[in-house]
Design a protein around this motif. Structure first.
Motif, PDB file in Angstrom:
ATOM      1  N   LEU A   4       0.336   5.013   4.006  1.00  0.00           N
ATOM      2  CA  LEU A   4      -0.135   3.830   3.270  1.00  0.00           C
ATOM      3  C   LEU A   4      -0.818   2.829   4.202  1.00  0.00           C
ATOM      4  CD1 LEU A   4       2.801   3.171   0.772  1.00  0.00           C
ATOM      5  CD2 LEU A   4       0.499   3.964   0.225  1.00  0.00           C
ATOM      6  N   GLY A   5      -0.385   2.770   5.437  1.00  0.00           N
ATOM      7  CA  GLY A   5      -0.988   1.830   6.379  1.00  0.00           C
ATOM      8  C   GLY A   5      -0.827   0.399   5.915  1.00  0.00           C
ATOM      9  N   GLU A   6      -1.934  -0.307   5.820  1.00  0.00           N
ATOM     10  CA  GLU A   6      -1.913  -1.712   5.391  1.00  0.00           C
ATOM     11  C   GLU A   6      -2.055  -1.867   3.885  1.00  0.00           C
ATOM     12  OE1 GLU A   6      -1.301  -4.243   7.449  1.00  0.00           O
ATOM     13  OE2 GLU A   6      -1.035  -2.736   9.022  1.00  0.00           O
ATOM     14  N   ARG A   7      -2.197  -0.759   3.180  1.00  0.00           N
ATOM     15  CA  ARG A   7      -2.425  -0.826   1.734  1.00  0.00           C
ATOM     16  C   ARG A   7      -1.118  -1.057   0.980  1.00  0.00           C
ATOM     17  NH1 ARG A   7      -5.731   4.739   1.065  1.00  0.00           N
ATOM     18  NH2 ARG A   7      -3.841   5.442   2.183  1.00  0.00           N
ATOM     19  N   ARG A   8      -1.189  -1.806  -0.102  1.00  0.00           N
ATOM     20  CA  ARG A   8      -0.023  -2.036  -0.958  1.00  0.00           C
ATOM     21  C   ARG A   8       0.174  -0.827  -1.862  1.00  0.00           C
ATOM     22  NH1 ARG A   8      -3.188  -6.426  -1.210  1.00  0.00           N
ATOM     23  NH2 ARG A   8      -3.968  -5.784  -3.253  1.00  0.00           N
ATOM     24  N   ALA A  24       4.907  11.379  -6.264  1.00  0.00           N
ATOM     25  CA  ALA A  24       4.125  10.382  -6.999  1.00  0.00           C
ATOM     26  C   ALA A  24       3.636   9.338  -6.006  1.00  0.00           C
ATOM     27  CB  ALA A  24       4.964   9.723  -8.090  1.00  0.00           C
ATOM     28  N   VAL A  25       2.358   9.022  -6.089  1.00  0.00           N
ATOM     29  CA  VAL A  25       1.750   8.044  -5.193  1.00  0.00           C
ATOM     30  C   VAL A  25       0.999   7.015  -6.025  1.00  0.00           C
ATOM     31  CG1 VAL A  25       0.096   7.659  -3.324  1.00  0.00           C
ATOM     32  CG2 VAL A  25       1.483   9.754  -3.353  1.00  0.00           C
ATOM     33  N   VAL A  26       1.225   5.745  -5.732  1.00  0.00           N
ATOM     34  CA  VAL A  26       0.469   4.649  -6.349  1.00  0.00           C
ATOM     35  C   VAL A  26      -0.016   3.732  -5.231  1.00  0.00           C
ATOM     36  CG1 VAL A  26       0.493   2.694  -7.929  1.00  0.00           C
ATOM     37  CG2 VAL A  26       1.849   4.731  -8.468  1.00  0.00           C
ATOM     38  N   ILE A  27      -1.324   3.506  -5.182  1.00  0.00           N
ATOM     39  CA  ILE A  27      -1.898   2.598  -4.182  1.00  0.00           C
ATOM     40  C   ILE A  27      -2.703   1.537  -4.937  1.00  0.00           C
ATOM     41  CG2 ILE A  27      -3.249   2.390  -2.078  1.00  0.00           C
ATOM     42  CD1 ILE A  27      -2.898   5.369  -1.637  1.00  0.00           C
ATOM     43  N   GLU A  28      -2.407   0.304  -4.679  1.00  0.00           N
ATOM     44  CA  GLU A  28      -2.992  -0.796  -5.444  1.00  0.00           C
ATOM     45  C   GLU A  28      -4.400  -1.143  -4.969  1.00  0.00           C
ATOM     46  OE1 GLU A  28      -0.385  -4.152  -5.354  1.00  0.00           O
ATOM     47  OE2 GLU A  28       1.369  -2.999  -6.018  1.00  0.00           O
ATOM     48  N   ASN A  29      -5.281  -1.343  -5.960  1.00  0.00           N
ATOM     49  CA  ASN A  29      -6.598  -1.979  -5.761  1.00  0.00           C
ATOM     50  C   ASN A  29      -7.510  -1.263  -4.778  1.00  0.00           C
ATOM     51  OD1 ASN A  29      -4.450  -4.761  -5.646  1.00  0.00           O
ATOM     52  ND2 ASN A  29      -5.615  -4.195  -7.466  1.00  0.00           N
ATOM     53  N   VAL A  30      -7.410   0.067  -4.731  1.00  0.00           N
ATOM     54  CA  VAL A  30      -8.314   0.826  -3.855  1.00  0.00           C
ATOM     55  C   VAL A  30      -9.229   1.744  -4.658  1.00  0.00           C
ATOM     56  CG1 VAL A  30      -6.742   0.755  -1.888  1.00  0.00           C
ATOM     57  CG2 VAL A  30      -6.611   2.676  -3.496  1.00  0.00           C
ATOM     58  N   GLY A  31      -8.928   1.959  -5.963  1.00  0.00           N
ATOM     59  CA  GLY A  31      -9.757   2.805  -6.806  1.00  0.00           C
ATOM     60  C   GLY A  31      -9.674   4.268  -6.427  1.00  0.00           C
ATOM     61  N   GLY A  32     -10.072   5.133  -7.330  1.00  0.00           N
ATOM     62  CA  GLY A  32     -10.193   6.549  -7.044  1.00  0.00           C
ATOM     63  C   GLY A  32      -8.909   7.261  -6.713  1.00  0.00           C
ATOM     64  N   GLY A  33      -8.189   7.765  -7.734  1.00  0.00           N
ATOM     65  CA  GLY A  33      -6.956   8.483  -7.481  1.00  0.00           C
ATOM     66  C   GLY A  33      -7.168   9.744  -6.675  1.00  0.00           C
ATOM     67  N   GLY A  34      -8.245  10.481  -6.980  1.00  0.00           N
ATOM     68  CA  GLY A  34      -8.534  11.701  -6.240  1.00  0.00           C
ATOM     69  C   GLY A  34      -8.927  11.432  -4.812  1.00  0.00           C
ATOM     70  N   LYS A  35      -9.599  10.337  -4.570  1.00  0.00           N
ATOM     71  CA  LYS A  35     -10.090  10.003  -3.235  1.00  0.00           C
ATOM     72  C   LYS A  35      -9.016   9.369  -2.361  1.00  0.00           C
ATOM     73  CE  LYS A  35     -13.558   7.117  -0.909  1.00  0.00           C
ATOM     74  NZ  LYS A  35     -14.653   6.131  -1.111  1.00  0.00           N
ATOM     75  N   ASN A  36      -8.168   8.541  -2.936  1.00  0.00           N
ATOM     76  CA  ASN A  36      -7.232   7.754  -2.125  1.00  0.00           C
ATOM     77  C   ASN A  36      -5.764   8.172  -2.250  1.00  0.00           C
ATOM     78  OD1 ASN A  36      -8.996   5.571  -0.919  1.00  0.00           O
ATOM     79  ND2 ASN A  36      -9.519   5.340  -3.086  1.00  0.00           N
ATOM     80  N   ALA A  37      -5.307   8.486  -3.463  1.00  0.00           N
ATOM     81  CA  ALA A  37      -3.894   8.809  -3.651  1.00  0.00           C
ATOM     82  C   ALA A  37      -3.591  10.288  -3.399  1.00  0.00           C
ATOM     83  CB  ALA A  37      -3.440   8.423  -5.050  1.00  0.00           C
ATOM     84  N   ALA A  38      -4.487  11.177  -3.816  1.00  0.00           N
ATOM     85  CA  ALA A  38      -4.250  12.618  -3.647  1.00  0.00           C
ATOM     86  C   ALA A  38      -4.083  13.021  -2.180  1.00  0.00           C
ATOM     87  CB  ALA A  38      -5.368  13.411  -4.313  1.00  0.00           C
ATOM     88  N   PRO A  39      -4.899  12.515  -1.236  1.00  0.00           N
ATOM     89  CA  PRO A  39      -4.690  12.885   0.166  1.00  0.00           C
ATOM     90  C   PRO A  39      -3.314  12.469   0.696  1.00  0.00           C
ATOM     91  CG  PRO A  39      -6.867  11.922  -0.133  1.00  0.00           C
ATOM     92  CD  PRO A  39      -6.121  11.703  -1.408  1.00  0.00           C
ATOM     93  N   VAL A  40      -2.802  11.350   0.225  1.00  0.00           N
ATOM     94  CA  VAL A  40      -1.479  10.904   0.648  1.00  0.00           C
ATOM     95  C   VAL A  40      -0.407  11.872   0.142  1.00  0.00           C
ATOM     96  CG1 VAL A  40       0.246   9.081   0.431  1.00  0.00           C
ATOM     97  CG2 VAL A  40      -2.158   8.491   0.777  1.00  0.00           C
ATOM     98  N   ALA A  41      -0.551  12.291  -1.116  1.00  0.00           N
ATOM     99  CA  ALA A  41       0.403  13.245  -1.681  1.00  0.00           C
ATOM    100  C   ALA A  41       0.363  14.561  -0.907  1.00  0.00           C
ATOM    101  CB  ALA A  41       0.083  13.488  -3.150  1.00  0.00           C
TER     102      ALA A  41
END
Length: 625
Positions: free
Chosen positions: A270-274, A592-609
């Motif tokens: 997640l780094g600095e992301r909420r 399950a991954v939720v990242i606030e205010n970054v847009g794009g579930g496939g681009k931002n949340a899927a790599p984390v999962a």
């Protein structure tokens, strides 16, 4: 002139003797009465009331002191300690032994550093203390120098004592806060609750109590049983020797399902992301990772957080005090399309061969408003596989309207939406699974078809927590078997380790069990097919995974406007979501991954999962073929 002589009376010796005798007898009687009274009182004191006065005398000489039990330790699934007890020295004051508290504080301030906040907090605690014979901490975590100075001068400081105690310490700090929680000083509300529950006697001598997370949920297991010792004291109240002792019984240790390395991986991802990450063991929903970002150091609260530090946490716009994994309310967006697809199959409203035309928008009959697809030009002809793989909105607009809100609400409740998951921490919200009754009860408005359209893509009134999402995808992966997510894996004491069995809920029964496989195959296509919305994130994996991306709107966009993240304040930008499990045929992990205010579930949340899954399959023996 005649000179008369004074006549001298003749003394009556007999009368004088009789008078003396009578007086002597009276005096003797009085003396005897007094002696008798004295003897009677002595008898009363020495014989009749011997036990009472002996007890009082011993009470001045013998004191019964409570012995606080050692709090149980907390470990992760591999035996790494997450919460331990560290020794420290504290300065404590017994109010009833102090003649002038202000003078004592002045004297202490001349010996060690006491800031104004510390003094004010101490005075407040003294004022709230009902039992003045109980010590109140003035300053904890004394340095070696402070301890030495106070020890040398303690004879001039009646009522002030140096106590050696054990205090909770969390070596991983902010990494485990929202899962484990923390302990802190027992306040008046805690004391009142213990009194009401009949547990106050067991907390004699105990200064701390669980406030959040596992520490609070399993307080009765972790705390242990108080002990006592009888000590002989001198006239200054100082202990001379110990007469007898009943040792305390330490609390049980807890072994959690958490993997601290996976927890660290979640933080790094997640780094600095909420946001929030939840990883479950799909076999029993044991929680492998439960991380909410940003977090905070729980050790700040153990010794009493300063007003400055607490205000900084409260004023932080990123809200670190909120446990996003269980208290964050997010629209589930497209992550619930597999669930709705399963319901459509069950209701025979769609089959694997059913196709609809997606021109890029959907309209309710008789209404001009257009509900847009995320792909402006549309997906063309779409079946249930493609609708999930490419996340077609129009397909689910149409399906939701045909299903109706009543069926949707009833079916989704079985997956745990709108309900508490049963996780073993108290900090959880049920979020919202809307229904006709819910809307009328809250807004005094009827349910409209347009409301159902939004529900079809996980928007509108529907909110969920990341833990609910992870649990629901685990239920999908296990074809209806529903386990409650749990942090506790086992308890441990001197007799050994006692595993905690998984707790299940009624399974989801469907008419056609092959529909489970249809949905799982479609979710597999999300990450394995080139056109799948999560394919880029999962390229090159050596295991078969299934998932679903989601991009949730935080604010509505007008009919004639386009979403442009650069023109929108960050807090109003879309949230990125992803849910998934692996392997497809025999699920072992759900994420399950939720990242606030970054847009794009496939681009931002899927790599984390994928990062979480990669770690699991690389480090867990049971995951390897």
């Amino acid at each position: 002139m005649l000179n008369w002589r004074k006549r001298v009376a003749i003394r009556d010796h007999l009368a004088e003797a009789n008078l003396f005798l009578r007086r002597t007898i009276v005096a003797l009687v009085i003396v005897l009465v007094l002696i008798g009274s004295l003897v009677k009182n002595l008898y009363h004191l020495q014989v009749d009331k011997y036990q009472d006065y002996q007890t009082r005398a011993d009470g001045n000489r013998i004191k019964v002191q409570p012995l606080a039990p050692n709090r149980g330790l907390i470990y992760d699934r591999f035996g790494r300690i997450l919460a331990e007890n560290s020794p420290f020295y504290s300065l404590e004051v017994v109010p009833e032994e102090v003649n002038n508290m202000d003078n004592l504080i002045v004297e202490l301030s001349q010996l060690i550093e006491l800031d104004q906040d510390t003094i004010e907090d101490f005075k407040k605690n003294v004022a709230q203390q009902r039992r003045k014979f109980k010590p109140v901490t003035l300053k904890s975590q004394l340095t070696e120098e402070e301890t030495a100075i106070l020890s040398v001068n303690q004879h001039d400081l009646p009522g002030a004592y140096i106590e050696a105690r054990l205090k909770r310490y969390y070596p991983y700090k902010d990494l485990t806060t929202h899962a484990i929680g923390y302990v802190a000083k027992i306040n008046q509300q805690d004391a009142d609750n213990l009194e009401l529950e009949g547990k106050s006697a067991n907390y004699e001598g105990t200064l701390d109590i669980g406030k959040l997370g596992v520490e609070k949920y399993y307080e009765s297991i972790l705390h242990g049983q108080v002990g006592y010792q009888e000590v002989e004291v001198n006239n200054r109240g100082r202990t001379i020797r110990t007469l007898s002792q009943q040792p305390p019984k330490p609390g049980q240790d807890l072994v959690l399902n958490l993997d601290i390395d996976m927890q660290q991986l979640a933080k790094d991802a997640l780094g600095e992301r909420r946001g929030a990450i939840v990883v479950l063991d799909a076999k029993d929903n044991g929680i492998l990772a439960l991380y909410s970002n940003p977090s905070y150091d729980p050790n700040l609260f153990v010794h009493g957080i300063s007003s400055k530090n607490y205000k900084a946490l409260l004023d932080n716009k990123s809200r670190p005090l909120i446990n996003r994994t269980t208290q964050g309310r997010y629209p589930p967006a497209s992550t619930i399309k597999p669930h709705l697809g399963l319901l459509g199959l069950e209701e025979n409203l769609v089959t694997t061969k059913t196709r609809i035309w997606d021109p890029g928008y959907y309209q309710i009959k008789g209404i001009e408003h257009k509900y847009r697809d995320w792909k402006t030009w549309g997906h063309g002809w779409v079946d249930i596989y493609r609708a999930i793989e490419e996340s077609c909105d129009v397909y689910y607009y149409d399906l939701a309207v045909r299903l109706g809100m009543d069926k949707i609400s009833d079916f989704m409740t079985q997956f745990g939406f709108g309900e508490l998951t049963g996780v073993d921490i108290y900090e959880e919200t049920s979020a919202t699974m809307p229904s006709r009754e819910w809307k009328y009860g809250r807004f005094r408005q009827p349910w409209y078809a347009g409301d159902t359209v939004s529900i079809g893509i996980g928007q509108g009134y529907w909110t969920t927590t990341p833990l609910q999402l992870a649990t629901s995808v685990s239920v999908l992966a296990n074809e209806g078997i529903h386990y409650e997510p749990k942090l506790l894996k086992a308890t441990q004491n001197e007799t050994g380790v006692l595993p905690v069995p998984a707790q299940d809920r009624p399974p989801i029964q469907i008419n056609n069990t092959t529909n489970w496989q249809v949905i799982k195959t479609a979710m597999q296509g999300v990450v394995e097919k080139v056109t799948g919305s999560g394919h880029k994130a999962y390229q090159g994996v050596e295991y078969h995974a299934a998932g679903k991306t989601g991009t949730a709107q935080v604010i509505g966009i007008a009919q004639d406007e386009e979403y442009d993240a650069e023109k929108i304040a960050e807090k109003y930008r879309d949230n990125a979501l992803f849910v998934g499990f692996a392997p497809v045929d025999e699920p072992k992990i759900a994420v399950a991954v939720v990242i606030e205010n970054v847009g794009g579930g496939g681009k931002n949340a899927a790599p984390v999962a994928r990062t979480m899954m990669d770690y699991y399959f690389a480090h867990y023996e049971e995951a390897k073929p």
